[in-house]
Design a protein around this motif. Structure first.
Motif, PDB file in Angstrom:
ATOM      1  N   PHE A   1      29.412  35.421  22.042  1.00 36.40           N
ATOM      2  CA  PHE A   1      30.612  34.451  22.868  1.00 36.40           C
ATOM      3  C   PHE A   1      30.800  35.214  24.112  1.00 36.40           C
ATOM      4  CE2 PHE A   1      34.882  33.343  24.175  1.00 36.40           C
ATOM      5  CZ  PHE A   1      34.833  32.038  24.641  1.00 36.40           C
ATOM      6  N   GLY A   2      30.958  34.255  25.030  1.00 32.93           N
ATOM      7  CA  GLY A   2      31.114  34.774  26.646  1.00 32.93           C
ATOM      8  C   GLY A   2      31.673  33.909  27.328  1.00 32.93           C
ATOM      9  N   VAL A   3      32.257  34.147  28.380  1.00 31.99           N
ATOM     10  CA  VAL A   3      32.896  33.381  29.308  1.00 31.99           C
ATOM     11  C   VAL A   3      32.698  33.692  30.863  1.00 31.99           C
ATOM     12  CG1 VAL A   3      34.921  34.751  29.435  1.00 31.99           C
ATOM     13  CG2 VAL A   3      35.097  32.477  30.058  1.00 31.99           C
ATOM     14  N   LEU A   4      32.427  32.891  31.847  1.00 25.76           N
ATOM     15  CA  LEU A   4      32.088  33.200  33.053  1.00 25.76           C
ATOM     16  C   LEU A   4      32.808  32.253  34.065  1.00 25.76           C
ATOM     17  CD1 LEU A   4      30.297  34.881  35.247  1.00 25.76           C
ATOM     18  CD2 LEU A   4      28.493  32.916  35.115  1.00 25.76           C
ATOM     19  N   LEU A   5      33.636  32.968  34.890  1.00 27.02           N
ATOM     20  CA  LEU A   5      34.589  32.182  35.835  1.00 27.02           C
ATOM     21  C   LEU A   5      34.432  32.508  37.227  1.00 27.02           C
ATOM     22  CD1 LEU A   5      37.188  30.182  36.209  1.00 27.02           C
ATOM     23  CD2 LEU A   5      38.551  32.207  35.856  1.00 27.02           C
ATOM     24  N   SER A   6      34.105  31.379  38.137  1.00 24.79           N
ATOM     25  CA  SER A   6      33.777  31.809  39.586  1.00 24.79           C
ATOM     26  C   SER A   6      34.656  30.946  40.495  1.00 24.79           C
ATOM     27  CB  SER A   6      32.462  31.655  39.826  1.00 24.79           C
ATOM     28  OG  SER A   6      31.704  32.276  39.145  1.00 24.79           O
ATOM     29  N   ALA A   7      35.167  31.486  41.457  1.00 22.38           N
ATOM     30  CA  ALA A   7      35.952  30.808  42.459  1.00 22.38           C
ATOM     31  C   ALA A   7      35.635  31.043  43.759  1.00 22.38           C
ATOM     32  CB  ALA A   7      37.686  31.209  42.130  1.00 22.38           C
ATOM     33  N   GLN A   8      36.018  30.189  44.625  1.00 22.74           N
ATOM     34  CA  GLN A   8      35.639  30.489  46.123  1.00 22.74           C
ATOM     35  C   GLN A   8      36.435  29.564  46.876  1.00 22.74           C
ATOM     36  OE1 GLN A   8      32.453  28.743  48.558  1.00 22.74           O
ATOM     37  NE2 GLN A   8      31.688  30.640  49.182  1.00 22.74           N
ATOM     38  N   ARG A   9      37.001  30.119  48.183  1.00 23.94           N
ATOM     39  CA  ARG A   9      37.622  29.458  48.935  1.00 23.94           C
ATOM     40  C   ARG A   9      37.041  29.712  50.498  1.00 23.94           C
ATOM     41  NH1 ARG A   9      43.886  28.459  49.747  1.00 23.94           N
ATOM     42  NH2 ARG A   9      43.316  26.804  48.631  1.00 23.94           N
ATOM     43  N   SER A  10      36.508  28.769  51.063  1.00 24.77           N
ATOM     44  CA  SER A  10      35.831  28.896  52.363  1.00 24.77           C
ATOM     45  C   SER A  10      36.342  27.926  53.376  1.00 24.77           C
ATOM     46  CB  SER A  10      34.342  28.316  52.134  1.00 24.77           C
ATOM     47  OG  SER A  10      34.168  27.287  52.034  1.00 24.77           O
ATOM     48  N   ASP A  11      36.289  28.553  54.866  1.00 30.35           N
ATOM     49  CA  ASP A  11      37.013  27.863  55.648  1.00 30.35           C
ATOM     50  C   ASP A  11      36.004  28.042  56.850  1.00 30.35           C
ATOM     51  OD1 ASP A  11      38.859  26.666  57.430  1.00 30.35           O
ATOM     52  OD2 ASP A  11      40.492  27.620  57.006  1.00 30.35           O
ATOM     53  N   GLU A  12      35.831  26.825  57.689  1.00 31.47           N
ATOM     54  CA  GLU A  12      34.785  27.083  58.637  1.00 31.47           C
ATOM     55  C   GLU A  12      35.233  25.991  59.705  1.00 31.47           C
ATOM     56  OE1 GLU A  12      30.040  27.115  59.873  1.00 31.47           O
ATOM     57  OE2 GLU A  12      30.812  26.786  57.729  1.00 31.47           O
ATOM     58  N   ARG A  13      35.290  26.281  61.095  1.00 33.05           N
ATOM     59  CA  ARG A  13      35.477  25.347  62.083  1.00 33.05           C
ATOM     60  C   ARG A  13      34.097  25.224  62.837  1.00 33.05           C
ATOM     61  NH1 ARG A  13      39.596  25.059  67.239  1.00 33.05           N
ATOM     62  NH2 ARG A  13      38.539  23.244  68.265  1.00 33.05           N
ATOM     63  N   ILE A  14      33.377  24.064  62.885  1.00 24.37           N
ATOM     64  CA  ILE A  14      32.246  23.718  63.714  1.00 24.37           C
ATOM     65  C   ILE A  14      32.323  22.814  64.581  1.00 24.37           C
ATOM     66  CG2 ILE A  14      30.874  24.218  61.694  1.00 24.37           C
ATOM     67  CD1 ILE A  14      30.276  21.180  61.573  1.00 24.37           C
ATOM     68  N   ARG A  15      31.534  22.621  65.773  1.00 21.15           N
ATOM     69  CA  ARG A  15      31.673  21.869  66.924  1.00 21.15           C
ATOM     70  C   ARG A  15      30.311  21.448  67.263  1.00 21.15           C
ATOM     71  NH1 ARG A  15      33.906  24.297  72.087  1.00 21.15           N
ATOM     72  NH2 ARG A  15      32.009  23.711  73.171  1.00 21.15           N
ATOM     73  N   ARG A  16      30.079  20.129  67.723  1.00 14.01           N
ATOM     74  CA  ARG A  16      28.856  19.822  68.044  1.00 14.01           C
ATOM     75  C   ARG A  16      29.062  18.995  69.307  1.00 14.01           C
ATOM     76  NH1 ARG A  16      24.967  15.299  65.092  1.00 14.01           N
ATOM     77  NH2 ARG A  16      26.521  13.820  65.825  1.00 14.01           N
ATOM     78  N   ASP A  17      28.377  19.599  70.520  1.00 15.76           N
ATOM     79  CA  ASP A  17      28.452  18.929  71.837  1.00 15.76           C
ATOM     80  C   ASP A  17      27.093  18.531  71.932  1.00 15.76           C
ATOM     81  OD1 ASP A  17      30.511  20.578  71.907  1.00 15.76           O
ATOM     82  OD2 ASP A  17      29.834  22.006  73.465  1.00 15.76           O
ATOM     83  N   GLY A  18      27.214  17.220  72.670  1.00 15.97           N
ATOM     84  CA  GLY A  18      25.882  16.489  72.760  1.00 15.97           C
ATOM     85  C   GLY A  18      25.642  15.582  73.912  1.00 15.97           C
ATOM     86  N   VAL A  19      24.822  15.160  74.433  1.00 16.56           N
ATOM     87  CA  VAL A  19      24.396  14.130  75.472  1.00 16.56           C
ATOM     88  C   VAL A  19      23.823  13.143  74.622  1.00 16.56           C
ATOM     89  CG1 VAL A  19      23.380  13.317  77.461  1.00 16.56           C
ATOM     90  CG2 VAL A  19      24.426  15.649  77.252  1.00 16.56           C
ATOM     91  N   GLU A  20      24.164  11.900  74.599  1.00 15.88           N
ATOM     92  CA  GLU A  20      23.740  10.885  73.738  1.00 15.88           C
ATOM     93  C   GLU A  20      23.481   9.311  74.526  1.00 15.88           C
ATOM     94  OE1 GLU A  20      25.994  11.315  69.302  1.00 15.88           O
ATOM     95  OE2 GLU A  20      27.031  10.292  70.975  1.00 15.88           O
ATOM     96  N   SER A  21      22.716   8.526  73.705  1.00 12.94           N
ATOM     97  CA  SER A  21      22.484   7.224  74.161  1.00 12.94           C
ATOM     98  C   SER A  21      22.751   6.537  72.929  1.00 12.94           C
ATOM     99  CB  SER A  21      21.402   6.723  75.004  1.00 12.94           C
ATOM    100  OG  SER A  21      21.148   5.535  74.900  1.00 12.94           O
TER     101      SER A  21
END
Length: 948
Positions: A212-232
């Protein structure tokens, strides 16, 4: 493998058959058992394990394994597998989210979690639900290894043409005993100039008896991204400025009247002299219909929790339970400020000068042409929950396995505000440099409906820096007059809306597998059945801002204007006035819409509904699938030859439901909609053959042949439709689509010339029938801006005959005694169709180079990848091509103690440019027709990691 000992066969038989990670045994030398007991960590250890698995497999497969418990060699699973030959990723938002295999569309590849489908939601409002998996949702700490199957087996789930990606998580009984690991990281983006923390932890335990075995994983991630652009947002031909579009005015013959003098004077058209001569000589010349300064900002928050339980209550019985819960928030804003020189009613009459080069209008000037500030603020959350239980009984000469599970994801946008502010200005664009530039020479301050075509500028400079210059669309007189608006003489404008567009993705499955073993060349026969029920849906509802001049047409200055960050469009070079702009608080606009303060006395406050706007109803749909499958597969080995052959039989039933107007009234009243349904049913027989021949102790030759099927994207199968009333373009689905059918042929040669080393080559040929391509056709729909039926260029998917994808890949991997090593690969993929059309996401050339160094304390790794240009889709009358781009990531780690280490990772170190353009056949200078140029910034992550 060769013949194995009975012990090795029994150990491998304990693994459940359905998952690609759990291949069944073949006899082999007993030394394999010794290798499996050697535990090696770090870069070299992970490469060694991956190479051993590849060598022993009967199919053509590549593998990436974790360097240690909870430590996968990248911050994104998709980016980690770019070291595999033939695997490319798309980074539209700076991170790998879609995977292509051997030159095929991401929709033609399946991603499985422990051998089963995982539901996937998406946050991107403009993108319809597909079959691709969003890799940004998955925490890499959960992953033990990723297997990329490039050839098919009867036992594997159908649905892929390019390949199948199987993400394998760790099992509790594979651990040594008590296992603890944790990490704390800080991720910084040099474009946002903001850093955010990420923490993760894993705890595993099994009893001394190993039952018998047990495996527990947890993660909390936080990220800020920005995309600058020139479009048509599309293209416009010179002929549109000559004759107009749909009865609109033009720049050659349309005059205006100066009522400010007595008597009134008729003013000439805008394009005279050399402008007129050049335009008339080049009616087929093409220009972008807009030049936009694009700003995208997003905060990504992800909480991941996984639980695995494993029990062996009897020596013959193995039971596993897995649970995964991912809650992710993707709140974002997209604010675009652009010159809309291709707008039919406000700009086609304003051209004053132009230069044509190579079939493209590379320079042009306009007088009192339309400029727009569009803003979108979204609140988006993606929740994924997967639960499954699997039981396997193995005995002497046979086995049986049952696997049942459910996976559900919700996503989309739970609240979005859209606002459109208008202005008229004098401006010029220039496409001759590496990036389009936009320059202003004065602008107006009155509502656009009150600005004569010949009027002098009210203010000098650029409206992009003046919030008072832009106003919400307040409509126009109907019929034309100069009196104040009232209920009978005014057509309200469309200035935005507040909407919700949630989506859901749900799959339930039951799988039964059986196997019989024999003491003969065909040492195993396995067979099984599977039932899958899948439902994908989205709904759209909301209220629209139909403002009236003098009541609801506020200026942008009323909504907390502020400047963009100082480093906006940094790295783009000269962009003219595009970088000098403001933004407002989109949520303040939402409060204004909800308050009803914009209503004219004769207007009533609209109530949120799916049926109070045609665009809401046409974006509400459901696609259901019921799939029954059965397979028979034989595994064999004889001397140096091994492999498998079999057939998979599949029956698919689908039902695409939506809404359509049932009355001949425009716009359709809320009571005029009726449900629609398009049902399809088809069966497929999918044979497969895989051969592996050990030429000698160092060389393995492989060959495979199979028939495969891939179903269309759910959104493509739906009845959805969107149209742009100002651009007269749109896109939609097609419920009548048939599935892709393909015949795949693959062959490879692998030379394991030294320990942990390989030189390999693979050739592939895929003939695909019923290939789905996007094409643009003319369709008539109701135009809310013009209050009448209008002709639009609408792009939809359709089955377009046959296509062929063929090519080869080369791979090299080795390590040296001094701790250095390298992985390198190159893939060539040539895709053609019977009609000469290009296939989506096919890059002819792809290169990956990953050198590394490792000793007892230090490890370092860099990964450079490059892919050539590739076509993505037809959009607004154009074929969109993403230009070739390159990427560089690197990592450096120092082991302080055997348990404690620190690391520094750098991602997108080149701040790579993501560029797309409109490809127009016969136009030499087509690459100047930029549709989007984006940069997302370099990312740096410092980490502290502990393992026990």
């Amino acid at each position: 493998m060769h013949r194995q000992s009975a012990i090795a066969a029994a150990v491998l038989l304990s693994l459940s058959l359905p998952a690609p990670a759990q291949d069944l045994p073949k006899p082999a030398p007993a030394k394999t058992d010794e290798l499996e007991r050697v535990v090696v960590t770090g870069i070299r250890g992970s490469l060694q394990k991956a190479l051993e698995s590849k060598r022993q497999a009967d199919t053509i497969v590549d593998i990436v394994t974790a360097e240690d418990v909870g430590k996968f060699p990248a911050t994104n699973v998709a980016e980690a597998i770019t070291v595999i030959p033939g695997v490319t990723i798309d980074k539209a938002f700076g991170q790998g989210e879609k995977v292509s295999i051997l030159g095929t569309d991401p929709a033609l590849n399946r991603t499985l979690l422990n051998g089963q489908a995982v539901a996937s939601g998406d946050w991107f409002f403009s993108e319809q639900q597909g079959r691709t998996f969003n890799y940004s949702l998955l925490a890499p700490q959960l992953v033990a290894k990723v297997e990329v199957y490039k050839s098919s087996e009867a036992r594997l789930d159908e649905g892929s043409v390019g390949g199948t990606v199987n993400i394998v998580t760790r099992k509790p009984l594979d651990l040594k005993g008590l296992t603890l690991s944790g990490s704390a990281s800080y991720l910084y983006n040099d474009r946002t100039e903001v850093g955010k923390p990420t923490i993760s932890g894993t705890a595993g335990w099994k009893n001394e008896a190993g039952t018998f075995g047990v495996l527990l994983s947890a993660q909390r991630s936080d990220e800020r991204i920005r995309r600058d652009g020139v479009e048509s947002y599309g293209t416009v031909r010179g002929s549109a400025y000559i004759t107009g579009v749909g009865g609109s005015p033009n720049s050659i013959t349309s005059t205006s009247t100066n009522w400010a003098v007595d008597p009134p004077v008729e003013m000439p058209p805008s394009c005279v002299g050399s402008c007129r001569a050049t335009l008339l000589a080049n009616p087929d010349a093409i220009a972008p219909n807009s030049i936009s300064a694009h700003y995208f900002d997003q905060t990504r928050k992800r909480d991941t929790l996984s639980l695995a339980l494993q029990a062996r209550p009897h020596k013959n019985l193995d039971i596993e339970f897995n649970a995964l819960d991912v809650t992710a928030k993707y709140d974002n804003i997209t604010h675009s400020m652009f010159a809309h020189n291709g707008n039919p009613w406000n700009s086609l009459r304003t051209l004053t000068d132009l230069t044509v080069d190579g079939g493209v209008i590379t320079k042009a000037s306009f007088r009192n042409a339309l400029t727009i500030y569009d803003l979108i603020n979204r609140r988006a959350e993606v929740d994924t929950n997967s639960y499954d239980i699997k039981a396997t009984w193995k005995d002497a000469g046979w086995f049986a396995s049952a696997h049942v599970g459910t996976s559900k994801a919700t996503g989309g946008t739970d609240r979005q505000v859209y606002g459109s502010f208008l202005n008229k200005a004098n401006y010029s664009f220039d496409l001759t440099g590496p990036v389009p530039t936009l320059s202003f020479n004065g602008f107006q301050t009155d509502a656009v409906v009150d600005v004569p075509a010949h009027a002098a500028a009210a203010k000098p400079g650029s409206p992009f820096s003046d919030p008072n210059a832009f106003r919400l669309d307040g409509g126009n007189p109907n019929p034309w007059h100069t009196n104040p608006p009232n209920a009978n003489n005014w057509q309200a404008g469309w200035a935005g809306n507040i909407v919700a567009k949630p989506s859901s993705d749900d799959e339930k499955y039951l799988q039964l597998d059986f196997g019989l073993q024999f003491d003969s060349p065909i040492y195993q026969v396995r067979f099984g059945v599977k039932r899958r029920e899948h439902a994908t849906s989205q709904t759209m509802s909301g209220v629209s801002l139909n403002a009236v001049k003098g009541y609801g047409d506020l200026s942008a200055a009323q909504f907390s204007p502020h400047s963009v960050p100082d480093n906006y469009l940094a790295g783009f070079g000269n962009v003219g006035d595009l970088s000098k702009r403001f933004m407002i608080d989109g949520w303040a606009l939402a409060d204004y819409i909800n308050s009803g303060k914009w209503l004219a006395p004769w207007q009533n406050m609209p109530q949120p509904s799916t049926f109070n706007d045609p665009s809401f109803a046409s974006n509400t749909w459901t696609v259901e699938e019921k799939i029954n499958a059965g397979y028979l597969q034989a595994d064999f080995t004889h001397e140096s030859l091994r492999g498998n052959f079999g057939v998979r039989l599949v029956e698919t039933q689908s039902d695409s439901r939506g809404w359509a107007c049932t009355v001949n009234v425009n716009p359709c009243p809320s009571t005029g909609y009726g449900a629609t349904s398009v049902k399809k049913k088809y069966r497929n027989a999918l044979p497969s053959l895989n051969l592996a021949y050990d030429l000698n102790s160092q060389v393995v030759l492989r060959a495979s042949a199979s028939k495969v099927v891939a179903r269309p994207n759910y959104g493509d199968m739906s009845s959805y439709l969107w149209i742009g009333d100002s651009t007269l373009s749109g896109g939609g689905g097609n419920p009548d689509l048939d599935p892709y059918k393909a015949t795949n042929l693959d062959a490879s040669a692998e030379w394991y010339f030294a320990s942990n080393s390989i030189l390999a080559g693979t050739v592939f040929h895929k003939k695909v029938g019923n290939y789905i391509l996007w094409t643009t056709r003319k369709e008539v729909h109701y135009n809310q801006n013009q209050q009448r039926d209008t002709e639009y260029d609408v792009s939809r998917p359709s089955n377009s005959g046959t296509a062929t994808v063929k090519g080869f890949s080369l791979a090299y991997q080795t390590t040296f005694r001094n701790g250095l090593g390298v992985l390198a690969n190159y893939t060539y993929a040539d895709a053609t169709t019977g009609t000469g059309a290009r296939l989506p996401f096919n890059s002819k050339h792809q290169i990956s180079l990953s050198p590394f160094y490792e000793n007892d304390h230090w490890s370092a790794r860099a990964t450079y990848s490059q892919r050539s240009k590739y076509y993505t889709q037809a959009d607004r009358g154009n074929f969109l091509v993403t230009d070739g781009h390159e990427s560089l990531d690197a990592s450096l780690n120092f082991k302080i103690t055997p348990q404690l280490s620190v690391g520094l990772d750098g991602m997108n170190l080149l701040d790579s440019e993501y560029r797309s353009y409109a490809e127009v056949p016969g136009v030499a200078n087509t690459e100047k027709l930029v549709r989007g140029i984006y940069r997302t910034g370099r990312r740096y992550m410092a980490s502290l990691r502990y393992t026990y």
